[in-house]
Design an enzyme around this catalytic site. Structure first.
Site, short mmCIF file in Angstrom:
data_model
loop_
_atom_site.label_atom_id
_atom_site.label_comp_id
_atom_site.label_asym_id
_atom_site.label_seq_id
_atom_site.Cartn_x
_atom_site.Cartn_y
_atom_site.Cartn_z
N ASP A 6 1.00 -1.35 0.05
CA ASP A 6 0.22 0.07 -0.02
C ASP A 6 0.85 1.38 0.29
O ASP A 6 1.75 1.54 0.66
CB ASP A 6 -0.29 -0.22 1.18
CG ASP A 6 -2.04 1.55 1.45
OD1 ASP A 6 -2.90 0.99 0.79
OD2 ASP A 6 -1.80 2.60 1.46
N VAL A 7 0.88 2.60 -0.91
CA VAL A 7 1.63 3.09 -1.47
C VAL A 7 0.95 4.94 0.44
O VAL A 7 2.05 5.26 0.78
CB VAL A 7 1.73 4.11 -2.63
CG1 VAL A 7 2.09 2.70 -3.98
CG2 VAL A 7 0.28 4.63 -2.44
#
Length: 301
Positions: free
Chosen positions: A254-255
């Site tokens: 997840d950025v």
DNA sequence: ATCCAGGTTCGGG
DNA sequence: CCCGAACATGGA
């Protein structure tokens, strides 16, 4: 008015309704969770009937109050709504263990403290959790909310009460009736439209999928979810966390989570998924709550 | 204009 | 097994 359209239930320790409501107001484009004057208005489906429920905190007691506004309910409907709402607010988790597991020397300590009482808000419906995760893949959140809004307002259902409209998320059955070009008009890429179809087929073929997955071990459930085309490790972990109530899910790719790490721990660049896994070993069992709190931190500070 | 967003799949080295 | 490309759009 005292009648059987209402039901209340006791709240656990470490529950802050206002902070939970904040989560629903994270986007202006939210359609399915309407917050007004410290109350949540939400549409629920039970046996093909729609129920509009107003949920709010009792002023005098440590209770959550629920009023069914549009519909007579029987005991089974009440029981369903009760379970649904208790699930959404994750009332079954004892957050004492979470808070006590965090070192006061952790740079994130004050962030967690600030949002104490926030619960990991759930998506009760598996199809909703899966499709929303897919919509959110690889695009910025604002655009994702736009696409989600398109999806709901085109293929969901609405109910008008006292002049206002309330929306419920589309069901899996509707997907087969949607044309490719309509998906395109609603800003779905061809790839995402295909993934949505795959998820719809999976949910229709496995009506008890949510229960079945919850009975599996974390690893087994993750593996099973990833058999669906379009569901990779990020999406699987998102769903394990937001719908299936696994508290140890970690969407390491997840950025946003990576971005939160960079900010909080003063890193020169975002950590890779593998680095993030290494740095979160001490989250041990509370990965889902950590992730949810750090996402909340990114949107609310 | 260029890069990056709450990623996944597929084909090639 | 790991790597790059394609996917599609919008905001900074």
């Amino acid at each position: 008015m005292s009648n059987n359209q209402n039901f209340n239930f006791q709240l656990p320790n470490h529950f802050d309704f206002e902070k939970c409501l904040q989560y629903f107001s994270r986007s202006e484009k939210e359609l399915c969770n309407v917050v007004d004057n410290s109350c949540l208005f939400k549409l629920y489906r039970f046996e093909d009937e729609l129920y509009l429920v107003k949920t709010f905190k009792s002023k005098t007691q440590d209770q959550l109050c629920n009023e069914v506004l549009n519909h007579k309910i029987n005991e089974r409907a009440r029981s369903y709504l009760l379970h649904n709402i208790q699930t959404i607010f994750d009332l079954g988790t004892d957050l004492d263990h979470f808070y006590k597991s965090i070192s006061s020397t952790d740079p994130a300590f004050s962030i967690i403290q600030k949002h104490k009482g926030l619960r990991l808000i759930k998506e009760y419906n598996l199809f909703e959790a899966l499709t929303w995760a897919i919509i959110g893949q690889q695009i910025n959140l604002e655009f994702a909310y736009t696409v989600k809004g398109n999806f709901i307002s085109n293929w969901g259902k609405s109910l008008t009460w006292k002049g206002k409209s309330y929306w419920i998320y589309p069901e899996a059955q509707i997907i087969q009736d949607i044309k490719d070009e309509d998906f395109k008009l609603m800003k779905f890429s061809k790839q995402k439209a295909r993934y949505i179809r795959e998820v719809a087929e999976y949910c229709l073929a496995h009506p008890s999928a949510k229960n079945d997955l919850q009975r599996l071990s974390f690893e087994e459930a993750q593996k099973e979810l990833m058999t669906i085309k379009g569901v990779g490790s990020w999406t699987a972990n998102y769903v394990l966390m937001r719908c299936l109530s696994f508290n140890n899910a970690l969407p390491a790719k997840d950025v946003a989570l990576q971005q939160a790490f960079k900010q909080i721990y003063g890193l020169a660049s975002k950590p890779t998924a593998e680095a993030l896994r290494q740095m979160t070993k001490h989250w041990n069992g509370w990965e889902s709550y950590w992730t949810f709190y750090l996402w909340h931190y990114l949107s609310k500070g």
